[in-house]
Write a protein that holds these residues in place. Sequence first.
Motif, PDB file in Angstrom:
ATOM      1  N   PHE A 164       0.904  -1.352   0.013  1.00 58.17           N
ATOM      2  CA  PHE A 164      -0.225  -0.036  -0.081  1.00 58.17           C
ATOM      3  C   PHE A 164       0.858   1.132  -0.014  1.00 58.17           C
ATOM      4  O   PHE A 164       0.743   2.162  -0.670  1.00 58.17           O
TER       5      PHE A 164
ATOM      6  N   GLY B 100       0.958   3.857  -3.037  1.00 62.21           N
ATOM      7  CA  GLY B 100       0.669   5.323  -2.751  1.00 62.21           C
ATOM      8  C   GLY B 100       1.812   6.347  -2.990  1.00 62.21           C
ATOM      9  O   GLY B 100       1.576   7.376  -3.693  1.00 62.21           O
TER      10      GLY B 100
ATOM     11  N   MET C 143       2.562   6.521  -6.476  1.00 62.02           N
ATOM     12  CA  MET C 143       1.524   7.402  -7.294  1.00 62.02           C
ATOM     13  C   MET C 143       1.535   8.860  -6.946  1.00 62.02           C
ATOM     14  O   MET C 143       1.431   9.767  -7.871  1.00 62.02           O
TER      15      MET C 143
ATOM     16  N   GLU D 109       2.940  11.512  -9.686  1.00 62.14           N
ATOM     17  CA  GLU D 109       1.910  12.571 -10.583  1.00 62.14           C
ATOM     18  C   GLU D 109       2.548  13.384 -11.624  1.00 62.14           C
ATOM     19  O   GLU D 109       3.578  14.102 -11.552  1.00 62.14           O
TER      20      GLU D 109
ATOM     21  N   ILE E 288       4.575  14.792   3.944  1.00 63.28           N
ATOM     22  CA  ILE E 288       4.904  14.623   2.716  1.00 63.28           C
ATOM     23  C   ILE E 288       4.302  15.476   1.552  1.00 63.28           C
ATOM     24  O   ILE E 288       4.744  15.784   0.481  1.00 63.28           O
TER      25      ILE E 288
ATOM     26  N   LEU F  18       5.981  18.736   1.484  1.00 62.78           N
ATOM     27  CA  LEU F  18       7.110  18.490   0.676  1.00 62.78           C
ATOM     28  C   LEU F  18       7.184  18.597  -0.966  1.00 62.78           C
ATOM     29  O   LEU F  18       7.883  19.231  -1.332  1.00 62.78           O
ATOM     30  N   ILE F  19       5.909  18.080  -1.582  1.00 60.50           N
ATOM     31  CA  ILE F  19       5.965  18.222  -2.790  1.00 60.50           C
ATOM     32  C   ILE F  19       5.035  19.460  -2.992  1.00 60.50           C
ATOM     33  O   ILE F  19       4.482  19.614  -4.165  1.00 60.50           O
TER      34      ILE F  19
ATOM     35  N   GLN G 170      -6.326  15.853  -5.681  1.00 64.19           N
ATOM     36  CA  GLN G 170      -4.827  15.775  -6.441  1.00 64.19           C
ATOM     37  C   GLN G 170      -3.731  15.583  -5.237  1.00 64.19           C
ATOM     38  O   GLN G 170      -3.748  16.548  -4.441  1.00 64.19           O
ATOM     39  N   PRO G 171      -2.752  14.987  -5.471  1.00 63.71           N
ATOM     40  CA  PRO G 171      -2.376  13.915  -6.225  1.00 63.71           C
ATOM     41  C   PRO G 171      -3.180  12.601  -5.914  1.00 63.71           C
ATOM     42  O   PRO G 171      -3.579  12.546  -4.713  1.00 63.71           O
ATOM     43  N   SER G 172      -3.522  11.863  -7.142  1.00 67.01           N
ATOM     44  CA  SER G 172      -4.674  10.955  -6.639  1.00 67.01           C
ATOM     45  C   SER G 172      -3.978   9.796  -5.878  1.00 67.01           C
ATOM     46  O   SER G 172      -5.162   8.963  -5.325  1.00 67.01           O
ATOM     47  N   GLY G 173      -2.890   9.459  -5.570  1.00 69.66           N
ATOM     48  CA  GLY G 173      -2.391   8.407  -4.661  1.00 69.66           C
ATOM     49  C   GLY G 173      -2.618   8.775  -3.108  1.00 69.66           C
ATOM     50  O   GLY G 173      -2.220   7.804  -2.484  1.00 69.66           O
ATOM     51  N   LEU G 174      -2.946   9.943  -2.993  1.00 72.99           N
ATOM     52  CA  LEU G 174      -2.870  10.568  -1.466  1.00 72.99           C
ATOM     53  C   LEU G 174      -3.530   9.570  -0.733  1.00 72.99           C
ATOM     54  O   LEU G 174      -3.086   9.278   0.531  1.00 72.99           O
TER      55      LEU G 174
ATOM     56  N   MET H 197      -4.392   6.416  -0.939  1.00 74.41           N
ATOM     57  CA  MET H 197      -3.871   5.289  -0.767  1.00 74.41           C
ATOM     58  C   MET H 197      -2.559   5.114   0.131  1.00 74.41           C
ATOM     59  O   MET H 197      -2.280   4.183   0.871  1.00 74.41           O
ATOM     60  N   MET H 198      -1.766   6.331  -0.168  1.00 74.60           N
ATOM     61  CA  MET H 198      -0.590   6.353   0.723  1.00 74.60           C
ATOM     62  C   MET H 198      -1.112   6.429   2.068  1.00 74.60           C
ATOM     63  O   MET H 198      -0.400   6.022   2.815  1.00 74.60           O
TER      64      MET H 198
ATOM     65  N   GLY I 148      -1.546   3.235   3.533  1.00 78.53           N
ATOM     66  CA  GLY I 148      -0.376   2.597   3.676  1.00 78.53           C
ATOM     67  C   GLY I 148       0.157   3.023   4.907  1.00 78.53           C
ATOM     68  O   GLY I 148       0.685   1.994   5.682  1.00 78.53           O
ATOM     69  N   PHE I 149       0.239   4.277   5.277  1.00 76.21           N
ATOM     70  CA  PHE I 149       1.023   4.607   6.595  1.00 76.21           C
ATOM     71  C   PHE I 149       0.161   4.251   7.671  1.00 76.21           C
ATOM     72  O   PHE I 149       0.587   3.564   8.728  1.00 76.21           O
TER      73      PHE I 149
END
Lengths: 321, 379
Positions: free
Chosen positions: A96, A100, A103, A107, B37, B40-41, B348-352, B354-355, B358-359
Amino acid sequence: MDPIIILHAGLATGTVLLFATIGELITERAGILNLGLEGMMLIGAMAGFSTSLATNNPWLGLVVAMLAGGALSMAHGLVTIHFQADQVVSGLSLTFLGTGIAMVFGEGLTGQNPPTIPVIDIPGLASIPWVGPVFFENHSVLVYVGYLLIPAAWYFIHKTRPGMHLRAIGEKPEAADTMGVNVYRLRYFYVFVGGCLAGLAGATISLAVSPGWYSVQTTSGQGWIAIGLVIFAQWDPLRAAVGSYLFGALRRGILDLQGPPTLFGLTNPLYVNSNWGFFLQMTPYILTILALVLGARAAAKKRIGAPAALGVPYIRGERGL
Amino acid sequence: MPFKLVLEKRVKDVPPWYPFATSIGSVVIAFIISGLILKLIGGQPLEVARYFFTAAFGSWAAFSDTLVKATPLILVGLACTVAFKMKLWNIGAEGQFYMGAFFASLVVLLPILPPDSPKIVVIGAMMVMGMIGGAIWGFIPGYLKARFSINEIISTLMLNYVAILWNNFWIFNTWSDAGFQMTPTFPKSAWLTRVTDYARPYKAFMQNTDSGLTRFLESIGLERISGMTLHLGVVFGLIAVVIVWWLLERSRWGYEVALIGDNPHAARYAGLNIARNIILVMMVSGALAGLAGMSEVTGVVHRLQERISPGYGFTGIIIAWLAKLNPFAVVPVAILFGGLILAGREIQPSGLAMMLQGFILFMIISSDVLLRYKIRFSK
């Protein structure tokens, strides 16, 4: 449907699986199961791709990809080695996490074209009939690195002293500890090696075999297939190589089957109705399960199994089994 | 290093509030790390957090949408809970979800029942078919493990891909609606009742009368429920919670499952049939995930289509773990994650999202060490 083309392309696709499978195999030999392969591969693919994009140096991309995969694997190492968490759940969470993070940081990378790893011929060997065009011509440098990795991994695991320590900490860590081997440190090290190779496998996709960043589609489950292949390979690098290249050729063959209007003189049903391709796309996944069934039978016959301490946390001084 | 980290095994059990505290702490830390994070981006974590909260819990309408997302999550969370209780790593809830959706849809698409069947019969048949579909997809890895000791993690995962491709074939090929990647919309008799369905009859009723009752209904804002998409599936989920709780915590079978999970050797000496229980647990787990697929098809999309699940099956794994395999705790955790998925779609970003998931899972398993050990710094 030229067999030489399919075998040639299969070796390239199979190199991805090869790096991932051998990395996982080494980690598992040390007694740690890391199911986070897919996440580490995605991080590697993303890190390698974006590094090559930023620096115009694909080689630096490879290094960063390996470090990224290795860094992520250290999270798994800490949680499973020191905190003795369940390795299955930790590996899943690593998937995961890696997916994540890849992704989030990936971007905007889709559609970019950074420099990729060069494609070369091996002088001399490439001119051998049949063998040359398949194995030694027009391949990415990484494919040749893969050829070297197979005997190197085999030799290291079976014939060297550090390789013996690797096997010992996976089979009987308390005995290895008694012999003065630092079980914790070595386990961290081999988890890191596995992570680096997974990162390399990811970068092999994004910088060599099918260049580009397609978010989660970049790996499309190859990390999980690699975990299946480790079991099929019975933790042996040579068998792992056979399995990886076989699956690589299979993945490639599936793509090629859908192209031509006729196959063996008959109308190609996949050309007429491409929807039948969905069944064809299932085959690698079904074959992975079949490979496990065959692997399990062969292993039972020869009494070969997983490393005895695989998935069992080692707690120094607390118990000796 | 001047200090050394020492883990000291706990002699006494931790107080009962302790696991809750570590779980909540883990979620908070996961949010903070993800925020850093994002910073950071170049994102704005506080803005995103505020957006998350408003989009998921800011109003009754938003909360209703969150509950719609939480409904399949409750069911897949329970599916994983049942399997994990026996330390069976069913990672295949996603595939079982798709198979449940497919089998339930067969009732309408094949069709199994005539099109003018009454709603209660259609819905009942779809529930049964959905659970059968999921159970079949759970039986295969269960049988492979019981008979050939095939690692269920790999087999369930591979079957996820197979189920999704299988669904795609029928959606693209056989039941495609005018070439789109979806089947035609199901008749209303195959729709689960939604809250908004109640708004209409009351509205018609209110125009004709001017009683104290209508004024009361207006004062509580009855018109607000129109448009609310919360459907009957959430009731299935809550009933399933009670049933699973009873099965796991009160029934003899639940005791067997827990015993096999904790100590397979003792279970074998006690004469328990482990192979049979592996298959059974996988089928129950699959049936729950299949019911989630049925609920999504009949309650939300009202047809079979591509990508009906944005990874519910995988989120179910995290939910079960965060709920510490307690069926009742699955509900609030599923609501939290429902909100996360709902709000995450537009961020956005779309993986946020999901990340973040995971955390959260990572922090949870790391924090488990605090339940077993005291951490001490010594010279």
